[in-house]
Design a protein around this motif. Structure first.
Motif, PDB file in Angstrom:
ATOM      1  N   ASN A  79       0.829  -1.215   0.000  1.00 32.73           N
ATOM      2  CA  ASN A  79       0.000   0.000   0.000  1.00 32.73           C
ATOM      3  C   ASN A  79       0.855   1.254   0.000  1.00 32.73           C
ATOM      4  N   PHE A  80       2.058   1.150   0.608  1.00 30.00           N
ATOM      5  CA  PHE A  80       2.929   2.318   0.715  1.00 30.00           C
ATOM      6  C   PHE A  80       3.922   2.407  -0.437  1.00 30.00           C
ATOM      7  N   THR A 163      -3.184   4.833   3.680  1.00 31.39           N
ATOM      8  CA  THR A 163      -3.127   4.570   2.237  1.00 31.39           C
ATOM      9  C   THR A 163      -3.790   5.704   1.474  1.00 31.39           C
ATOM     10  N   CYS A 167      -1.735   8.008  -1.253  1.00 27.35           N
ATOM     11  CA  CYS A 167      -2.144   8.088  -2.656  1.00 27.35           C
ATOM     12  C   CYS A 167      -2.509   9.517  -3.047  1.00 27.35           C
TER      13      CYS A 167
END
Length: 402
Positions: A79-80, A163, A167
């Protein structure tokens, strides 16, 4: 431990196809000559990360995770990587390099990767309870013992929010990079390169908003299949953009046929002697072409074609081809190569561009294939790009010392 039957439907099919296509694209960008380009490597890794995240969602949504519990939450650290890799792709596509101190962008991924050890290496009972907690809260937990306390950061319950923020930040950075590039170089504003970056950037920018819309509507991670469906759409959009820029779908110039030399006493007929183009119309189109070349440099677009250029000049491909042959003495492909190689010569002799690799210069002047660039350069200049650069930059260095 209670299990549920495999659940397959349209969403499962879409997600699965997205995972398969993402794996294909990732391998495609990371292999062969393509893998030598930094933006391709970032794009390939980004596709693989999307596939990993969607793959886990697919296993969870279809209940396959019950059969392979050891895979539980394997993609969470990725996610990172989503935001940084996408930003790296856009930045390197524009500037042919990674941003300064790019390693710092990967620190959150590194921290979460270490943190994931605390829940990846746990007994199967722990993984079962984690899975039903996120996907099937209606099922009862089973007794478990843990090897050690999981989540030493104490932040795992905020993974969705983190997350979302990651993003959002990197989507803004990508859009700002595109804006900066278009302001610094006016020829980029309508170029294919910028157009091919804007759409993926806006698609990526929608991810945080989708998280905000989806997550509150479902318990825990039950609604992740909707996010995975959107990821599949994003992957196939990338596939379409890649294919639309491919040389495979572009017409190549026909091979010159072997012809018998005509009798020199007979005046040859002009190829287009029955054309309806008047000299005034030809002059007007030529003037418009000159302005277009000076302002927008369409020959630098990798997907420029005779029909596309004719459309921008408000004429037909047939008439434009006639104009290039009769007035400039070149067919379209030779004319295109002449302008591209001239631009490449300028870049090769520019000391401020000395850091660019020759393949990167080839891409800048519109060639998707390095071999096609080398062939055209040798044909026009009788030198390879490396020989041309070494000769000119060597002379420049000598003059500076003198």
């Amino acid at each position: 431990m209670q299990t549920l039957p495999i659940h397959l439907d349209l969403f499962a099919l879409i997600i699965f196809l997205g995972v398969a296509q993402g794996l294909f694209l990732g391998i495609f960008f990371l292999t062969g000559e393509r893998g030598k380009n930094v933006s391709n490597r970032c794009h390939g890794l980004f596709m693989l990360v999307l596939s990993a995240i969607s793959g886990e969602i697919f296993l969870n949504y279809t209940n396959y995770t019950f059969r392979i519990l050891w895979t539980g939450d394997f993609s969470e650290p990725f996610n990172f990587l989503l935001g940084p890799l996408f930003y790296f792709f856009v930045f390197s596509r524009l500037w042919q390099r990674l941003p300064h101190r790019w390693g710092w962008h990967l620190v959150p991924f590194g921290i979460w990767l270490v943190n994931s050890v605390t829940w990846m290496f746990q007994p199967i009972e722990f993984k079962y309870n984690s899975y039903i907690n996120s996907q099937h809260p209606e099922l009862p937990f089973i007794r478990q013992h843990v090897y050690w306390e999981d989540d030493f950061t104490g932040l795992r319950d905020l993974i969705s929010e983190m997350t979302l923020i990651s993003c959002f930040i990197y989507a803004i950075l990508a859009l700002l990079a595109i804006r900066k590039a278009s302001r610094q170089d006016a020829t980029l504003r309508s170029s294919v390169k910028l157009k091919s970056l804007r759409l993926p950037s806006w698609l990526f920018a929608l991810v945080p908003f989708l998280i905000v819309l989806v997550k509150p509507q479902f318990v825990n991670d039950v609604g992740d299949y909707l996010l995975a469906t959107y990821i599949a759409i994003t992957i196939y959009t990338n596939s379409f953009l890649v294919m639309s820029r491919s040389d495979f779908f572009r017409d190549e110039p026909p091979a010159e046929p072997n012809v018998i030399e005509p009798d020199s006493s007979v005046e040859p007929k002009k190829k287009y002697e029955k054309s309806a183009l008047s000299e005034e119309v030809e002059d007007a189109v030529l003037a418009k072409l000159a302005r277009l070349l000076d302002v927008e440099k369409p020959y630098l677009d990798s997907d420029v074609s005779l029909p596309k250029l004719a459309s921008r000049l408000n004429t037909s491909p047939h008439h434009l081809s006639q104009l290039l042959n009769d007035r400039l003495g070149q067919n379209f492909f030779d004319w295109l190569a002449t302008y591209r190689i001239a631009e490449a010569q300028r870049l090769l002799t520019d000391t401020t561009m000395a850091h660019l690799k020759i393949d990167e210069i080839a891409e800048r002047v519109g060639y998707n294939s390095p071999s096609a660039f080398h062939t055209a350069f040798k044909r026009i200049t009788n030198q390879t790009p490396a020989q041309y650069r070494a000769k000119d930059l060597g002379g420049t260095a000598f003059r500076q010392k003198a």
